[in-house]
Scaffold this active site. Structure first.
Site, PDB file in Angstrom:
ATOM      1  N   HIS A 153     -26.927 -10.376 -35.365  1.00  0.00           N
ATOM      2  CA  HIS A 153     -26.014  -9.777 -35.855  1.00  0.00           C
ATOM      3  C   HIS A 153     -25.239  -9.667 -36.938  1.00  0.00           C
ATOM      4  CE1 HIS A 153     -25.644  -9.700 -32.068  1.00  0.00           C
ATOM      5  NE2 HIS A 153     -23.689  -8.921 -31.643  1.00  0.00           N
ATOM      6  N   GLU A 195       0.871  -1.274   0.479  1.00  0.00           N
ATOM      7  CA  GLU A 195      -0.135   0.183  -0.549  1.00  0.00           C
ATOM      8  C   GLU A 195       1.568   1.185  -0.220  1.00  0.00           C
ATOM      9  OE1 GLU A 195      -3.444   1.800   2.598  1.00  0.00           O
ATOM     10  OE2 GLU A 195      -2.443   0.840   3.668  1.00  0.00           O
TER      11      GLU A 195
END
Length: 432
Positions: free
Chosen positions: A411, A318
């Site tokens: 499609h 961190e």
């Protein structure tokens, strides 16, 4: 602190999943608040915070009272810190954009702020006004029109006045005296008093973390944050007093906080170990720091700084401090770290409170793939396509080919219908 070889240490902590009992308790609270709304929130607030509240929202009178209770020096420091945070985060703002091609096609991206965001702010003994600034200011800069804070009340039904002052400085005046998993539930599902939000950010205890994980998908969240952590990469040029103090600055957060020194210098390692013991004896939160150092602290010996950087990138901390000679020259070797602090005067608390960078940072190795909280966390993006007839005529068959390859006949048909019309138009034009 124990001194070990780097290959003998694993900083990963199993802290995010919680126990089965904790998970079940959180799911019960979420379901109850979803079903009973404010009445459930009221009952859990009475159970966990020892106060029964009819109205959860902080009043204007309480804001005014807080202004009178907070010392002018604290208000001044919060105001200046807020200015630094704004300056840093304003540089992150993204703009909508469009690009037009000669063929007439226009592509782009629209960047919009989220409409309503909830900020969780810890309360009680862990009341952090700095977290209010870190969460609220990027949201405001992003343009979020509705920013709301939830934070647990004390047994007297009040909110820590410094939190209210920080909220005013950040421009947030919708605050509710609700904490824990019940606050996450209220923000997610909405109640009569608390409207639902689009995203929930901010740190909390294990019940808050578990609740955020459970509701993800119904709302967005920033991250499931674990206990804090720091890794200090230091060579023989480092001051052992500084190193020890910075390790303890994170160890005092939580018994599960991790504090790790990585160094090729045994002399520094031994000096830091002694200095940690000396400074630890003077800490008001000594019992917390001792537990953290015992279970999750270590001094890791490496052969050289190159091995040290490899260890750092494996840990993906961190917070990373680089207390080495000419740290800028080797900054490029850091691949995984949430926030990087260079040099002896960039102590981690500088970032926690004042420099302007965000202190909401990925923990427990997740800096490998995620980033500190930013303006980006409070916007959404929409792609824009305005395809020209010319480009569809030229490229439509390629789209059909790809659709048919994937077995998606509808499609392909959506494009073929248009291509067939183009063919008819051309035929009619030729006949005329």
């Amino acid at each position: 602190m124990r001194i070990v070889q780097a290959n003998q240490f694993d900083a990963k902590r199993s802290v995010e999943a919680g126990t089965r009992e904790q998970q079940e308790a959180v799911r019960t609270i979420l379901a109850d608040v979803r079903e009973r709304g404010d009445e459930a929130v009221r009952a859990y607030t009475e159970q966990f915070d020892k106060v029964r509240l009819e109205n959860f929202r902080v009043s204007e009178a309480e804001f005014a009272e807080a202004e009178a209770l907070v010392a002018p020096a604290v208000k001044a420091a919060l105001t200046e810190a807020a200015a630094n945070i704004r300056d840093f985060h304003q540089r992150q703002v993204r703009q909508s954009w469009f690009t037009a091609k000669e063929s007439g096609t226009v592509l782009g991206q629209i960047v919009r702020p989220l409409k309503r965001v909830g900020l969780y702010v810890p309360g009680g003994t862990a009341a952090y006004p700095s977290s209010v600034l870190m969460n609220a200011i990027p949201a405001k800069i992003a343009g979020v029109p509705e920013v709301v804070i939830v934070t647990p009340p004390g047994a007297d039904g009040r909110i820590n006045p410094a939190i209210l002052v920080a909220a005013s400085i950040a421009g947030v005046h919708e605050i509710y005296k609700v904490g824990g998993a019940q606050a996450i539930a209220a923000l997610t599902y909405g109640t009569a008093q608390i409207k639902p939000v689009d995203k929930i950010v901010g740190p909390g205890n294990i019940f808050v973390a578990l609740a955020k994980r459970e509701v993800f998908g119904l709302v967005s969240i920033d991250m499931v944050a674990g206990p804090s952590e720091i890794v200090v990469l230091a060579d023989e040029t480092a001051n052992p007093r500084y190193v020890a103090a910075d390790l303890l600055s994170q160890a005092e957060h939580d018994p599960m906080a991790a504090a790790v020194l990585v160094t090729p210098s045994r002399t520094l390692a031994e000096a830091v170990a002694q200095e940690v013991e000396r400074q630890l004896a003077e800490l008001p939160r000594r019992h917390i720091a001792e537990a953290a150092l015992r279970d999750y602290g270590a001094i890791l010996l490496v052969n050289d700084l190159d091995e040290g950087f490899a260890v750092v990138n494996r840990l993906a901390p961190e917070h990373l401090e680089m207390l080495i000679d000419n740290p800028f020259d080797q900054l490029g070797k850091v691949e995984n770290a949430g926030a990087i602090f260079l040099g002896p005067y960039s102590s981690e608390p500088v970032g926690d409170y004042f420099a302007g960078t965000n202190h909401v940072i990925p923990t427990n190795g997740t800096a490998r793939f995620s980033s500190p909280l930013s303006v980006d966390d409070f916007v959404k993006k929409s792609s824009v396509v305005s395809y020209s007839k010319r480009d569809l005529r030229e490229h439509g068959h390629k789209i059909v080919t790809l659709a048919e390859q994937e077995g998606l006949a509808a499609h392909a048909r959506a494009i073929l219908e248009r291509l067939n019309d183009f063919a008819k138009e051309e035929q009619e034009r030729d006949q005329s």
